[in-house]
Design a protein around this motif. Sequence first.
Motif, PDB file in Angstrom:
ATOM      1  N   SER A  79       0.857  -1.189   0.000  1.00  0.00           N
ATOM      2  CA  SER A  79       0.000   0.000   0.000  1.00  0.00           C
ATOM      3  C   SER A  79       0.890   1.235   0.000  1.00  0.00           C
ATOM      4  N   ILE A  80       0.429   2.287  -0.669  1.00  0.00           N
ATOM      5  CA  ILE A  80       1.207   3.515  -0.801  1.00  0.00           C
ATOM      6  C   ILE A  80       0.392   4.703  -0.277  1.00  0.00           C
ATOM      7  N   TYR A  81       1.043   5.529   0.518  1.00  0.00           N
ATOM      8  CA  TYR A  81       0.460   6.782   1.020  1.00  0.00           C
ATOM      9  C   TYR A  81       1.264   7.934   0.425  1.00  0.00           C
ATOM     10  N   THR A  82       0.586   8.887  -0.173  1.00  0.00           N
ATOM     11  CA  THR A  82       1.238  10.082  -0.714  1.00  0.00           C
ATOM     12  C   THR A  82       0.996  11.248   0.228  1.00  0.00           C
ATOM     13  N   LEU A  83       2.054  11.898   0.646  1.00  0.00           N
ATOM     14  CA  LEU A  83       1.909  12.984   1.610  1.00  0.00           C
ATOM     15  C   LEU A  83       1.224  14.191   0.984  1.00  0.00           C
ATOM     16  N   PRO A  84       0.127  14.661   1.585  1.00  0.00           N
ATOM     17  CA  PRO A  84      -0.440  15.940   1.149  1.00  0.00           C
ATOM     18  C   PRO A  84       0.488  17.084   1.567  1.00  0.00           C
ATOM     19  N   ALA A  85       0.299  18.223   0.982  1.00  0.00           N
ATOM     20  CA  ALA A  85       1.205  19.354   1.230  1.00  0.00           C
ATOM     21  C   ALA A  85       1.308  19.711   2.705  1.00  0.00           C
ATOM     22  N   GLU A  86       0.184  19.582   3.435  1.00  0.00           N
ATOM     23  CA  GLU A  86       0.193  19.975   4.854  1.00  0.00           C
ATOM     24  C   GLU A  86       1.054  19.062   5.717  1.00  0.00           C
ATOM     25  N   MET A  87       1.353  17.858   5.228  1.00  0.00           N
ATOM     26  CA  MET A  87       2.175  16.924   5.992  1.00  0.00           C
ATOM     27  C   MET A  87       3.675  17.135   5.742  1.00  0.00           C
ATOM     28  N   ARG A  88       3.989  17.969   4.794  1.00  0.00           N
ATOM     29  CA  ARG A  88       5.396  18.242   4.479  1.00  0.00           C
ATOM     30  C   ARG A  88       5.827  19.453   5.302  1.00  0.00           C
ATOM     31  N   VAL A  89       6.322  19.149   6.494  1.00  0.00           N
ATOM     32  CA  VAL A  89       6.489  20.183   7.508  1.00  0.00           C
ATOM     33  C   VAL A  89       7.946  20.622   7.684  1.00  0.00           C
ATOM     34  N   GLY A  90       8.818  20.235   6.760  1.00  0.00           N
ATOM     35  CA  GLY A  90      10.181  20.745   6.786  1.00  0.00           C
ATOM     36  C   GLY A  90      11.172  19.950   7.604  1.00  0.00           C
ATOM     37  N   VAL A  91      10.754  18.807   8.151  1.00  0.00           N
ATOM     38  CA  VAL A  91      11.685  17.997   8.949  1.00  0.00           C
ATOM     39  C   VAL A  91      12.287  16.866   8.117  1.00  0.00           C
ATOM     40  N   ASP A  92      11.883  16.765   6.844  1.00  0.00           N
ATOM     41  CA  ASP A  92      12.402  15.780   5.908  1.00  0.00           C
ATOM     42  C   ASP A  92      11.917  16.174   4.522  1.00  0.00           C
ATOM     43  N   ASP A  93      12.284  15.372   3.518  1.00  0.00           N
ATOM     44  CA  ASP A  93      11.769  15.635   2.171  1.00  0.00           C
ATOM     45  C   ASP A  93      11.008  14.421   1.636  1.00  0.00           C
ATOM     46  N   VAL A  94      10.410  13.651   2.536  1.00  0.00           N
ATOM     47  CA  VAL A  94       9.653  12.462   2.142  1.00  0.00           C
ATOM     48  C   VAL A  94       8.455  12.841   1.278  1.00  0.00           C
ATOM     49  N   THR A  95       8.193  12.027   0.262  1.00  0.00           N
ATOM     50  CA  THR A  95       7.036  12.279  -0.604  1.00  0.00           C
ATOM     51  C   THR A  95       5.931  11.259  -0.387  1.00  0.00           C
ATOM     52  N   GLY A  96       6.267  10.096   0.174  1.00  0.00           N
ATOM     53  CA  GLY A  96       5.264   9.066   0.407  1.00  0.00           C
ATOM     54  C   GLY A  96       5.757   8.032   1.397  1.00  0.00           C
ATOM     55  N   VAL A  97       4.877   7.113   1.733  1.00  0.00           N
ATOM     56  CA  VAL A  97       5.190   6.038   2.670  1.00  0.00           C
ATOM     57  C   VAL A  97       4.636   4.743   2.089  1.00  0.00           C
ATOM     58  N   PHE A  98       5.370   3.659   2.242  1.00  0.00           N
ATOM     59  CA  PHE A  98       4.868   2.361   1.795  1.00  0.00           C
ATOM     60  C   PHE A  98       4.612   1.450   2.986  1.00  0.00           C
ATOM     61  N   PHE A  99       3.657   0.577   2.828  1.00  0.00           N
ATOM     62  CA  PHE A  99       3.409  -0.496   3.788  1.00  0.00           C
ATOM     63  C   PHE A  99       3.440  -1.814   3.023  1.00  0.00           C
ATOM     64  N   ALA A 100       4.308  -2.713   3.445  1.00  0.00           N
ATOM     65  CA  ALA A 100       4.427  -4.003   2.777  1.00  0.00           C
ATOM     66  C   ALA A 100       4.200  -5.129   3.781  1.00  0.00           C
ATOM     67  N   LYS A 101       3.414  -6.094   3.357  1.00  0.00           N
ATOM     68  CA  LYS A 101       3.249  -7.331   4.124  1.00  0.00           C
ATOM     69  C   LYS A 101       3.831  -8.449   3.280  1.00  0.00           C
ATOM     70  N   ALA A 102       4.806  -9.166   3.853  1.00  0.00           N
ATOM     71  CA  ALA A 102       5.492 -10.209   3.098  1.00  0.00           C
ATOM     72  C   ALA A 102       5.631 -11.450   3.954  1.00  0.00           C
ATOM     73  N   ARG A 103       5.911 -12.549   3.287  1.00  0.00           N
ATOM     74  CA  ARG A 103       6.058 -13.839   3.964  1.00  0.00           C
ATOM     75  C   ARG A 103       7.382 -14.466   3.575  1.00  0.00           C
ATOM     76  N   LYS A 104       8.024 -15.083   4.544  1.00  0.00           N
ATOM     77  CA  LYS A 104       9.262 -15.825   4.281  1.00  0.00           C
ATOM     78  C   LYS A 104       8.882 -17.281   3.997  1.00  0.00           C
ATOM     79  N   PRO A 105       9.105 -17.780   2.780  1.00  0.00           N
ATOM     80  CA  PRO A 105       8.717 -19.142   2.438  1.00  0.00           C
ATOM     81  C   PRO A 105       9.390 -20.187   3.340  1.00  0.00           C
TER      82      PRO A 105
END
Length: 291
Positions: free
Chosen positions: A265-291
């Motif tokens: 899943s991907i989250y894209t930061l809206p402008a209000e979340m870009r508060v000057g403490v980083d330059d992140v543009t989005g966040v990912f969430f991954a669920k994976a399994r080790k076979p």
Amino acid sequence: MPGDKEEQEGSAELREKPRREEEEDEEAVDAMRVCYQGFDPAAYLQFNYTPPRADFQRADSIVPWKLACLHRAFSEGDMQGEVLVDVGSGPTLYQVMSGCEVFGRVVLTDFLEVNRRELQRWLQDGSSSLDWTPYLEYVCQLEGRRPSASSEKAARLRSVVSDVLPIDVHRPCPLAPGTIPANGADCLVSCFCLESVSPDLAVLTRALGHISSLLRPGGHLLLIGALGESYYLGAAGLRIPVVPLDEAQVCSSLKSSGYQLLQLSIYTLPAEMRVGVDDVTGVFFAKARKP
């Protein structure tokens, strides 16, 4: 014979090149370790875990999104077992608030002693640089419970956290031997760790392989990380470099480390979340399994 000598010299040069690369990687990792000596847990929490990024009244706030992803993953019924290990906890607790209801033992870990002390303070007497009550209340609501059940959840979390341990994801054995079951944990969670402590993508992928050694076959990994981020503030004025990832690189690193990707899943930061403490543009969430 001359030809044999040239071949031997060429083979020696090929062997030397990987050694040089390994030494360069280790020097870059050491530089990251030095950078983190100035990390300030209280400042980091204030930068990232207060409004607007932690506004529980906003549907597009980043922290509620992360909590919802974790809640869904832990409530789907396919993750079972006894031991959950949080890899690189930092000074935060939100990432295990849902998992503590599923697993009977939770192990928190971090490289920095200042972060381990921050976690231990809350576990021992509830004191913390951040009030985690709104987080606990929100997770209770996600679980269909009243917000007032947050004190019960806090008690549950304290009861199942067995250890707060040092970890180094750049070592083939990131945790000290004997700290988790020999066959590995049943589930790993890692949030904003690997890309924030690695000098480049190759080292990040290698670290992902290292933490895989902590997970039993058939176990699950829940990974949250930054997209498009090249730095973040670990303290006032302290810019910590980050590997700027994209979605394809996340998938490739998981695949090359032997994981089966189940969800992304991907989250894209809206402008209000870009508060000057980083330059992140989005966040990912991954669920994976080790076979």
